[in-house]
Design a protein around this motif. Structure first.
Motif, PDB file in Angstrom:
ATOM      1  N   ASP A 521      -2.127  -6.783   5.073  1.00 25.14           N
ATOM      2  CA  ASP A 521      -3.035  -6.994   6.205  1.00 25.14           C
ATOM      3  C   ASP A 521      -2.592  -8.121   7.119  1.00 25.14           C
ATOM      4  OD1 ASP A 521      -4.512  -4.976   5.099  1.00 25.14           O
ATOM      5  OD2 ASP A 521      -5.882  -6.331   4.036  1.00 25.14           O
ATOM      6  N   ILE A 522      -1.992  -9.172   6.549  1.00 29.87           N
ATOM      7  CA  ILE A 522      -1.641 -10.339   7.376  1.00 29.87           C
ATOM      8  C   ILE A 522      -0.174 -10.302   7.761  1.00 29.87           C
ATOM      9  CG2 ILE A 522      -1.511 -12.855   7.413  1.00 29.87           C
ATOM     10  CD1 ILE A 522      -3.924 -12.926   5.598  1.00 29.87           C
ATOM     11  N   CYS A 523       0.672 -10.096   6.766  1.00 29.90           N
ATOM     12  CA  CYS A 523       2.097 -10.126   7.048  1.00 29.90           C
ATOM     13  C   CYS A 523       2.622  -8.794   7.574  1.00 29.90           C
ATOM     14  CB  CYS A 523       2.863 -10.517   5.787  1.00 29.90           C
ATOM     15  SG  CYS A 523       2.326 -12.082   5.071  1.00 29.90           S
ATOM     16  N   LYS A 524       1.861  -7.753   7.411  1.00 30.09           N
ATOM     17  CA  LYS A 524       2.261  -6.418   7.872  1.00 30.09           C
ATOM     18  C   LYS A 524       3.609  -6.002   7.269  1.00 30.09           C
ATOM     19  CE  LYS A 524      -1.315  -6.379  10.597  1.00 30.09           C
ATOM     20  NZ  LYS A 524      -2.518  -5.613  10.217  1.00 30.09           N
ATOM     21  N   ASN A 525       3.825  -6.388   6.051  1.00 30.41           N
ATOM     22  CA  ASN A 525       5.087  -6.059   5.389  1.00 30.41           C
ATOM     23  C   ASN A 525       4.782  -5.118   4.232  1.00 30.41           C
ATOM     24  OD1 ASN A 525       7.541  -6.059   3.934  1.00 30.41           O
ATOM     25  ND2 ASN A 525       8.065  -8.048   4.811  1.00 30.41           N
ATOM     26  N   MET A 526       4.912  -3.825   4.503  1.00 32.27           N
ATOM     27  CA  MET A 526       4.573  -2.829   3.492  1.00 32.27           C
ATOM     28  C   MET A 526       5.601  -2.765   2.383  1.00 32.27           C
ATOM     29  SD  MET A 526       1.698  -1.538   4.033  1.00 32.27           S
ATOM     30  CE  MET A 526       1.849  -0.210   2.878  1.00 32.27           C
ATOM     31  N   MET A 527       6.816  -3.198   2.668  1.00 32.85           N
ATOM     32  CA  MET A 527       7.844  -3.161   1.635  1.00 32.85           C
ATOM     33  C   MET A 527       7.509  -4.111   0.499  1.00 32.85           C
ATOM     34  SD  MET A 527      11.906  -3.221   2.363  1.00 32.85           S
ATOM     35  CE  MET A 527      13.040  -2.356   1.292  1.00 32.85           C
ATOM     36  N   LEU A 528       7.082  -5.328   0.862  1.00 31.49           N
ATOM     37  CA  LEU A 528       6.707  -6.294  -0.165  1.00 31.49           C
ATOM     38  C   LEU A 528       5.400  -5.876  -0.849  1.00 31.49           C
ATOM     39  CD1 LEU A 528       7.597  -9.573   1.759  1.00 31.49           C
ATOM     40  CD2 LEU A 528       8.854  -8.529  -0.129  1.00 31.49           C
ATOM     41  N   ALA A 529       4.489  -5.307  -0.082  1.00 28.68           N
ATOM     42  CA  ALA A 529       3.246  -4.839  -0.685  1.00 28.68           C
ATOM     43  C   ALA A 529       3.528  -3.726  -1.688  1.00 28.68           C
ATOM     44  CB  ALA A 529       2.291  -4.334   0.397  1.00 28.68           C
ATOM     45  N   GLU A 530       4.477  -2.856  -1.335  1.00 31.10           N
ATOM     46  CA  GLU A 530       4.816  -1.786  -2.263  1.00 31.10           C
ATOM     47  C   GLU A 530       5.440  -2.334  -3.537  1.00 31.10           C
ATOM     48  OE1 GLU A 530       7.465   2.340  -2.397  1.00 31.10           O
ATOM     49  OE2 GLU A 530       7.313   1.178  -0.545  1.00 31.10           O
ATOM     50  N   ARG A 531       6.278  -3.370  -3.389  1.00 25.32           N
ATOM     51  CA  ARG A 531       6.868  -3.965  -4.595  1.00 25.32           C
ATOM     52  C   ARG A 531       5.787  -4.524  -5.502  1.00 25.32           C
ATOM     53  NH1 ARG A 531      10.743  -9.111  -4.040  1.00 25.32           N
ATOM     54  NH2 ARG A 531       8.715 -10.090  -3.722  1.00 25.32           N
ATOM     55  N   CYS A 532       4.795  -5.187  -4.900  1.00 22.75           N
ATOM     56  CA  CYS A 532       3.682  -5.705  -5.704  1.00 22.75           C
ATOM     57  C   CYS A 532       2.970  -4.588  -6.448  1.00 22.75           C
ATOM     58  CB  CYS A 532       2.685  -6.460  -4.805  1.00 22.75           C
ATOM     59  SG  CYS A 532       3.194  -8.113  -4.395  1.00 22.75           S
ATOM     60  N   GLU A 559      -2.561   3.955   3.386  1.00 23.98           N
ATOM     61  CA  GLU A 559      -2.029   3.239   4.552  1.00 23.98           C
ATOM     62  C   GLU A 559      -1.466   4.250   5.541  1.00 23.98           C
ATOM     63  OE1 GLU A 559      -1.390   0.670   7.186  1.00 23.98           O
ATOM     64  OE2 GLU A 559      -2.230   0.025   5.293  1.00 23.98           O
ATOM     65  N   GLN A 560      -1.892   4.116   6.798  1.00 28.86           N
ATOM     66  CA  GLN A 560      -1.477   5.068   7.819  1.00 28.86           C
ATOM     67  C   GLN A 560      -0.229   4.627   8.559  1.00 28.86           C
ATOM     68  OE1 GLN A 560      -2.883   8.068   8.396  1.00 28.86           O
ATOM     69  NE2 GLN A 560      -4.086   7.666   6.585  1.00 28.86           N
ATOM     70  N   SER A 561      -0.001   3.363   8.653  1.00 26.74           N
ATOM     71  CA  SER A 561       1.138   2.892   9.444  1.00 26.74           C
ATOM     72  C   SER A 561       2.402   2.997   8.603  1.00 26.74           C
ATOM     73  CB  SER A 561       0.920   1.436   9.873  1.00 26.74           C
ATOM     74  OG  SER A 561       0.759   0.603   8.750  1.00 26.74           O
ATOM     75  N   ALA A 562       3.349   3.753   9.071  1.00 29.62           N
ATOM     76  CA  ALA A 562       4.588   3.952   8.329  1.00 29.62           C
ATOM     77  C   ALA A 562       5.565   2.849   8.689  1.00 29.62           C
ATOM     78  CB  ALA A 562       5.180   5.309   8.663  1.00 29.62           C
ATOM     79  N   TRP A 563       6.184   2.301   7.653  1.00 24.83           N
ATOM     80  CA  TRP A 563       7.141   1.238   7.910  1.00 24.83           C
ATOM     81  C   TRP A 563       8.552   1.783   8.100  1.00 24.83           C
ATOM     82  CZ3 TRP A 563      11.266   0.334   4.531  1.00 24.83           C
ATOM     83  CH2 TRP A 563      11.223   1.041   3.310  1.00 24.83           C
ATOM     84  N   MET A 564       8.729   3.019   7.743  1.00 27.10           N
ATOM     85  CA  MET A 564      10.083   3.554   7.816  1.00 27.10           C
ATOM     86  C   MET A 564      10.036   5.043   8.096  1.00 27.10           C
ATOM     87  SD  MET A 564      13.015   2.760   5.044  1.00 27.10           S
ATOM     88  CE  MET A 564      12.676   1.024   5.092  1.00 27.10           C
ATOM     89  N   GLY A 565       9.151   5.417   8.961  1.00 23.65           N
ATOM     90  CA  GLY A 565       9.075   6.817   9.326  1.00 23.65           C
ATOM     91  C   GLY A 565       8.638   7.686   8.167  1.00 23.65           C
TER      92      GLY A 565
END
Length: 1478
Positions: A521-532, A559-565
């Motif tokens: 929500d804050i960092c908008k980094n789905m890659m790190l969120a996915e790792r968690c 999550e609707q926003s795709a980080w990598m298509g």
């Protein structure tokens, strides 16, 4: 890629390992390339230590490291690009598939049977009992995979390609290997060059990637020696120089390639590299151009992945990553991705090709097992002597720096308790924190030093110290509101807490939740969120917290926003699948949630281009949904399975899936069913194109009700042509009626028995032209060469969309046989071919509307004898273009006519006709088991040519008056190539028709010649007196002889033979039945061939005539003995009273009836004259008028066997009643009446034969006189007057009994009306009592009724009617009276005459009380048989008047009997005498 089973601790340890960079010279790479491996790839299988490692912490405590793994990667100066990561993750999931054939088994079998039988579950969980066995089935099923290697491969690759970031140091390089070959001219200078290159990469501003842990990176110098070609002495000397320069702990001599490249083919060396090699791995990417990895170029390929956010959404393959549509919503539009494939499917294909081409590439061909040990020893030496001491030293340095900068006493480790024992700073919620994810600390910041020390401790498994440092750093970061750093510290603090040995503290799941929320929500980094999420889910599953793990996994998929298509769909699919596995592994398995989330995962797999995985998910979910009544869910799953299977070119599976949608009772809308059908046809067409010469596959539509199949043998019925009407025979348009079928069987059996001259046939089998579910199909039916066989197939369209069947025909197999030859054993089998043997008629277009049941009639034309087997139907299945409803009128109604507009999609296939026979229930074995008999209606035997008769009825009436005679013509035509003979007709109503007797040749030969002629044979009479004209005839002339069956009638064909193509017209007379109403009269024509056949002896033709009869005349007749008796005895005569009433209604248009003639027929009696008081001979009866005739009948003088006909003519023409057709109908009517009377007597009479005495008395009253009333009716029709003719029959059995022309009381009551019927019942009450009282059986001899004794003795008085006497001269008047007595019986009779008056009432006293009989008052005498005796009496009168002389009472008894009975002759008619005075 290792796929061994890991514990959660091993997974977490391997997810974060010390990273070591590698810089190799070109010559060193050349040496390793001899083994088809790079240097990093060469040592990768040996990077896990097999022994424990010891190091000391900052407190100088010994710390043991177990199962340590390091990662050695080539230095890549560019961060991973979007396309590269996307392709890597996509490919690793694609190449990791379940075992071959697993998906196909699910689809083709579809037989996953759920055994729901657990009754021990509590009622508080009502659904559990239904799903527990489902879970057991899934867990034990081979279709269900507990491990998901594709997810593990994705997770491993995902963690490996995590880009290094500034907020954590886990992905930073700790050391660097410098590798130089010993074959280089100046290896030391090459080491120096590589060292400078590494220094430049780390410290120059030109390179921001990769990241390095500390400025003073450990450099380890490796001299690579090729044993096969290099000089070992030179290598040793160089190594000695290196040890002096870099120290013994900073360099190493690695000897490889102990064998040349030409190793023996029979030598087997282990290949530990194949499972680790990833051709597209970012970390193993080689710096040369022709490497196996190629960067995917797209519009975002030049951009780096931001650490604090994600790139914009992108569309791949035309599919939006926005998850806006529900996964279960079926796609109504044509999705090009489903059948045309996607770029990624094509990429997968190329990837598989490369895999297949590289699968056989050997690795380590120049290495021996000794070389393997050397590499393993090299890694151990590097770790023991270089890496771990360097890490231990760095931890101490960081600890000292932190102590000096923070002013802390002793060490950070000893101060941990102090920090943790104080009051905790309240943590702010994430929503209260500012978005400071972009805050950056300088590299020397103490907060980062704490984090760096924590990461180093974590990498060397010192989790307690790592947790302390992470916890400290977390507080500092939160105080500074550096949320990206704080989230990282929370994440690793939670992992460290879980990995601490002995579990001193519980797993802080809320740390992970906070970290995930912060990243997302804050960092908008789905890659790190996915790792968690990946890390926390594994930890929760290890603690059996499957519900929490599933919720965590599902949270990230929303999550609707795709980080990598496209990888948003891939990530969601993998996580949803893992969530489904969590649901099924719970203590109380949630199978429905498992199935639903597998559906969602399959949907996202499909959007990500992972067709095989999508198919697998849908197949696993199908096991749960199948057979539960959730038809819409099943339709969706089968539809998707079909599409995915088609995309993967699993065409048979696709056809099977679409077939399931169509054969089940669908609840889909018409539009959706149409979409399903089009998809099925498209897939099916592709399947059929692959094997165009193969057998026709089975089609699922339309449904065929095999048991309703009907088979008809013969030509279709000809339509009526003008006045010519063909015999109705049998057709498929007629409904089956068991009663009618039984009637036809009886008729055929009767005529066959007559032909064979026997009363009953033991093994009679009726001819069957139409076979259905009710007929006896146990025998092989018989067909005839050149005669069509029509098969009616019952189709049902279960869909709400129309189906169009084109080129519809029968599928058959034929075995030619010659039944005339003696040896017909050898037969040649010809299947579905040979138009010269069997011709087939095809239906070009057969449209079935929505949910319609429709019959298709298909024909076969056999041209040879043999055995025919009808196997099924073959056709093209298609549909028509959809139509819309305009102005409330469904335009599909107009599709019934003309050429149908198809959508161009049709497939050819077949359906088998398999008919189950009737269940057997005869023997005990059959009753106790389920056995079915054969049904052979589709297996006819084709016999040689037979004659074929067609019958046409010309001018056949549909309405007649009751008793009306109508002449018509019947045409017999032989339409075959064989002559026929022995034509007979049989009917249950022979009194309805006749072909005439021998006099039929006198009738006109054509219908036109007889248009205005009478149906009777007539002669003109000039007699003015109404007296009878007699003639005689034998009943055998009219088919009613002794021992014959009038029901079977020979058709009088000329020469008794009808040649091929010939036809003959014969006259036939009809007589309207006596009963009013509609009559169905069955004719069965029987004929044979001149040649005798082995299979078929005869043929039949049926016809049902429907005649509507209306009322005409009602006739009642009574016969009485006449009192006219002379002394000679010749006056044995009777009076016949005939009452004729016109009961016709005005509806028939009958103007009036004329009685033209009354004829009698008897062997003993004949009519002599008409006693008509009126002068008019013509008797006319208008509507509702009655006429009464009195006729005199006399006994025939000579007893003859023939019947005597006597005609009393009332008109100008005499109808010769002894000829056809009058005599025909009379004799047939008489036979039917006798047959009906006999059947009634057989039902009601139960006592034995009467004794001879009673029979003699009864015979006296029998007459057996038959009356024929012939009439003409004048009818006005269409302003024309027509003359109709007819005749009625009255059978007079006994004297004094009234007979009617109607055999049934009910019909007579209808005609006479209620009042007349009541009078009739009063006159003869025994008629009514007869039907209601059953006579009792008794041994007492039967006694005839009293009225029969009156017929025993006939008495007659002879006297003058007027007698004049002078009472003045003589007071007494004596009149002579003669009493004539006649014995009417064949036995002697004793007679007593009593002249005494029997006063019964005052009236009788007045009548005959004034005269008396003189002389004896009683006489006794005996009369012989047929004797006439006279008795002279005297009557005495005292004054004038009218007197009744009929007072003598006559008693009679048989001479051998005792009982005396009084006759009632005196009451029959008064004997009046008039006494006049002179």
């Amino acid at each position: 890629m290792a796929q061994r089973v890991q514990s959660v601790q091993e997974f977490l340890q391997d997810s974060f390992v010390p990273l070591v960079a590698a810089l190799c010279s070109e010559e060193a790479e050349r040496v390793t390339r001899k083994n088809n491996l790079g240097f990093c790839e060469l040592i990768k299988p040996f990077c896990r230590l097999t022994s424990e490692v010891h190091m000391r912490d900052p407190n100088n405590q010994l710390h043991i490291i177990k199962n340590l793994k390091i990662a050695v990667n080539n230095i890549i100066t560019q961060p991973p690009q979007q396309g590269a990561i996307r392709k890597l993750l996509h490919d690793v999931v694609t190449v990791s598939q379940p075992a071959e054939g697993l998906v196909a088994n699910v689809i083709t079998a579809g037989d996953y049977d759920l055994n729901i039988s657990d009754r021990s579950v509590k009622a508080s969980v009502p659904w559990y009992s239904s799903w527990k066995d489902t879970l057991m089935g899934l867990n034990t099923s081979t279709f269900y995979s507990a491990t998901t290697p594709w997810f593990e491969a994705y997770r491993e690759s995902f963690l490996q390609c995590m880009p290094a970031s500034d907020h954590e140091f886990l992905n930073h390089y700790v050391a660097c290997m410098l590798v130089v070959s010993s074959s280089e001219p100046e290896p030391v200078e090459q080491f120096l060059k590589l060292s400078q290159e590494q220094h430049q990469i780390q410290h120059s501003n030109e390179y921001s990637y990769p990241k390095w842990f500390i400025p003073n990176t450990l450099k380890y110098y490796v001299l690579l020696h090729d044993v096969s070609v290099g000089e070992e002495h030179r290598a040793d000397s160089i190594y000695e120089e290196m040890k002096q320069r870099y120290g013994t702990q900073g360099c190493y001599l690695l000897k490889i390639n102990s064998r040349g490249s030409n190793r023996g083919a029979d030598e087997q060396i282990p290949d530990p590299w194949s499972q680790y090699l990833q051709k597209n791995s970012i970390q193993t990417q080689e710096p040369y151009e022709d490497g196996p990895y190629t960067i995917i170029s797209n519009k975002n390929s030049d951009h780096f992945i931001p650490l604090d956010g994600l790139g914009n959404d992108s569309k791949v393959d035309g599919l939006s990553n926005n998850y806006k549509s529900h996964p279960l919503q079926l796609d109504h539009t044509s999705d090009s991705s489903c059948f045309d494939g996607t770029d990624y499917v094509k990429a997968n294909a190329s990837l598989h090709e490369s895999k297949k081409s590289n699968t056989w590439t050997p690795h380590g061909t120049c290495l021996t097992l000794t070389d393997h040990d050397r590499i393993r020893q090299f890694i151990q030496e590097f770790t023991f002597r270089g890496l771990l001491p360097h890490i231990e030293k760095t931890i101490r340095q960081l600890n000292d720096q932190l102590i000096s900068r923070k002013g802390l006493s002793r060490s950070l480790f000893s101060a941990t308790k102090k920090w943790f024992s104080g009051s905790k700073i309240p943590e702010k919620s994430v929503n209260e924190l500012k978005s400071t994810s972009g805050l950056l600390y300088p590299p020397e910041a103490p907060e980062l030093q704490i984090r760096k020390m924590a990461d180093l401790c974590f990498l060397v498994q010192h989790y307690e110290l790592a947790y302390s440092c992470y916890h400290t750093a977390k507080k500092d970061f939160l105080n500074d509101q550096a949320m990206l750093y704080a989230a990282g510290a929370l994440e690793m603090a939670a992992v460290s807490a879980f990995l601490q040995p002995g579990a001193p503290r519980p797993y802080p799941a809320h740390y992970m939740d906070t970290a995930i929320q912060t990243y997302r929500d804050i960092c908008k980094n789905m890659m790190l969120a996915e790792r968690c999420v990946l890390l926390s889910a594994e930890i929760l599953k290890s603690q059996s917290k499957y519900s929490e793990a599933a919720a965590l996994l599902i949270r990230l998929t929303s999550e609707q926003s795709a980080w990598m298509g496209m990888d948003s769909d891939l990530r969601s699919a993998l996580l949803l699948e893992q969530a489904a596995h969590c649901f099924i592994n719970m203590k109380s398995p949630m199978v429905r949630k498992f199935a639903f989330h597998m559906i969602l995962a399959g949907h996202r797999y499909s959007k990500a281009g992972q067709k095989k995985h999508a198919l697998r998910c849908y197949c696993q979910a199908m096991q749960v949904y199948k057979g539960k009544g959730w038809s819409l869910a099943e339709d969706h799953i089968n539809f998707t399975i079909g599409r995915q299977s088609f995309t993967l070119r699993q065409l048979d599976n696709a056809v099977s899936a679409f077939r399931h949608i169509l054969i089940n009772e669908s609840k889909q809308t018409a539009a959706q069913q149409g979409a399903f059908l089009r998809e099925y046809l498209y897939v099916y067409k592709n399947v059929s194109q692959l094997s165009p010469d193969g057998p026709s596959p089975q089609l699922p539509l339309p449904y065929i009700n095999s048991s309703a199949t009907r088979v008809f043998f013969g030509h279709d019925r000809r339509p009526a042509e003008g006045e010519k009407q063909a015999a109705t025979h049998i057709s498929l348009d007629q409904e089956y009626d068991s009663e009618f079928s039984h009637q036809w069987k009886e008729l055929e059996e009767q005529v066959v028995a007559t032909v064979n001259k026997c009363t009953a046939l033991s093994n009679f089998q009726p001819t069957q032209y139409c076979l259905n579910r009710y007929s006896d199909n146990s025998r092989f039916p018989l067909g005839v060469v050149e005669e069509p066989i029509t098969v009616e197939v019952a189709f049902r369209n279960p869909l709400k969309v129309p189906l169009l069947l084109t080129d519809l025909s029968l599928l058959w197999k034929f075995q030619p046989k010659d039944y005339n030859s003696k040896n017909n054993g050898e037969t040649k089998e010809v299947e579905t071919c040979g138009k010269d043997m069997i011709g087939a008629e095809a239906i070009s277009e057969f449209l079935m509307n929505s949910e319609e049941t429709k019959m298709a009639r298909l024909k076969l034309f056999p041209h040879q004898t043999g055995e025919l087997h009808i196997l099924g139907v073959v056709y093209n299945l298609g549909t028509i273009q959809s139509t819309s409803v305009l102005d409330g009128v469904d335009s599909s109604v107009g599709l019934q006519t003309g050429k149908y507009i198809t959508n161009g999609m049709s497939v050819r296939g077949q359906q088998d006709l398999e008919i189950q026979g009737p269940r057997l229930n005869n023997t005990k074995e059959e009753k106790t088991s389920i056995k079915y008999g054969p049904d052979r209606r589709l297996d006819p035997i084709i016999t040689e040519e037979m004659p074929l008769l067609e019958v046409f009825f010309i001018n056949f009436p549909t309405g007649l008056l009751c008793g009306e005679i109508r002449k018509t013509y019947v045409e017999f035509m032989n339409v075959s190539k064989c002559p026929l003979t022995g034509v007979k007709v049989v009917s249950k109503r022979p009194e309805f028709f006749t072909f005439g007797g021998s006099s039929a040749i006198l009738t006109p030969l054509s219908p036109s010649a007889s248009e205005h002629c009478s149906a009777y044979k007539t002669i003109v009479t000039h007699s003015t007196s109404v007296c009878s004209l007699t003639s005689s005839a034998d009943s055998s002339d009219f088919g009613v002889g002794t021992g014959s069956q009038p029901e079977v009638i020979d058709v009088p064909l000329p020469d008794s033979v009808l040649l091929p193509g010939a036809s003959v017209q014969l006259p036939m007379w009809l007589r309207g039945p006596d009963e009013e109403g509609v009559h169905e009269i069955n004719f069965l024509f029987y004929y044979e061939s001149i040649r005798k056949h082995s299979k078929m002896c005869h043929r039949i033709l049926r016809h049902t005539a429907v005649i509507c009869t209306s009322r005409s005349l009602a006739i009642r007749a009574t016969v009485y003995r006449s009192n006219a008796l002379d002394e000679k005895g010749d006056g044995d005569n009777m009076l016949v009273f005939v009452d004729v009433e016109n009961v016709n209604t005005s509806e028939a248009g009958v103007k009036e009836f004329h009685i033209v003639q009354v004829s009698s027929n008897s062997k003993n009696w004949k009519l002599q004259e008409s006693i008509n008081l009126s002068e008019d001979k013509d008797i006319k009866l208008a509507n509702r008028e009655k006429g009464k005739l009195c006729l005199k009948a006399v006994k025939c003088k000579h007893l003859v066997e023939n019947y005597t006909f006597a005609d009393i003519v009332f008109g100008s023409e005499q109808i010769i009643s002894s000829t056809s057709p009058c005599a025909d109908f009379f004799f047939r009517s008489l036979y039917s009446d006798l047959k009906r009377t006999h059947s009634q007597q057989s039902v009601h009479t139960s006592q034995g034969a009467l004794d001879s005495a009673v029979r003699l008395i009864q015979k006296c009253g029998e007459v057996d006189l038959n009356i024929i009333v012939l009439w003409k009716a004048y009818v006005v029709e269409d302003n024309k007057q027509l003359i109709l003719e007819g005749q009625h029959h009255v059978v007079l059995h006994a004297v004094g009994k009234e007979a009617v022309s109607f055999p049934q009381k009910q019909g007579f009551k209808k005609i006479l009306g209620n009042s007349d019927w009541e009078d009739l019942e009063q006159e003869s009450p025994e008629i009514g009592l007869f039907n209601f009282f059953r006579p009792e059986s008794t041994s007492v001899p039967a006694r005839p009724p009293l009225d029969q004794f009156s017929n025993l003795i006939k008495a007659s008085l002879r006297y003058p009617e007027i007698f004049s006497h002078s009472f003045h001269q003589k007071s007494l008047c004596i009149v002579p009276v003669t009493l004539l007595l006649s014995n009417c019986s064949q036995a002697d009779v004793d007679v007593i005459i009593d002249l005494r008056h029997k006063a019964t009432s005052p009236e009788t006293l007045e009548i005959h009380g004034s005269f008396t009989w003189l002389g004896q008052t009683q006489y006794k005498l005996q009369l012989k048989s047929q004797e006439v005796s006279s008795l002279q009496l005297k009557a005495c009168f005292v004054h004038t008047g009218v007197y009744n002389l009929g007072t003598p009472r006559v008693f009679a008894k048989l001479s051998d009997q005792v009982t005396l009975f009084e006759t009632s002759q005196q009451n029959s008619m008064p004997a009046l005498i008039i006494i006049n005075n002179i």
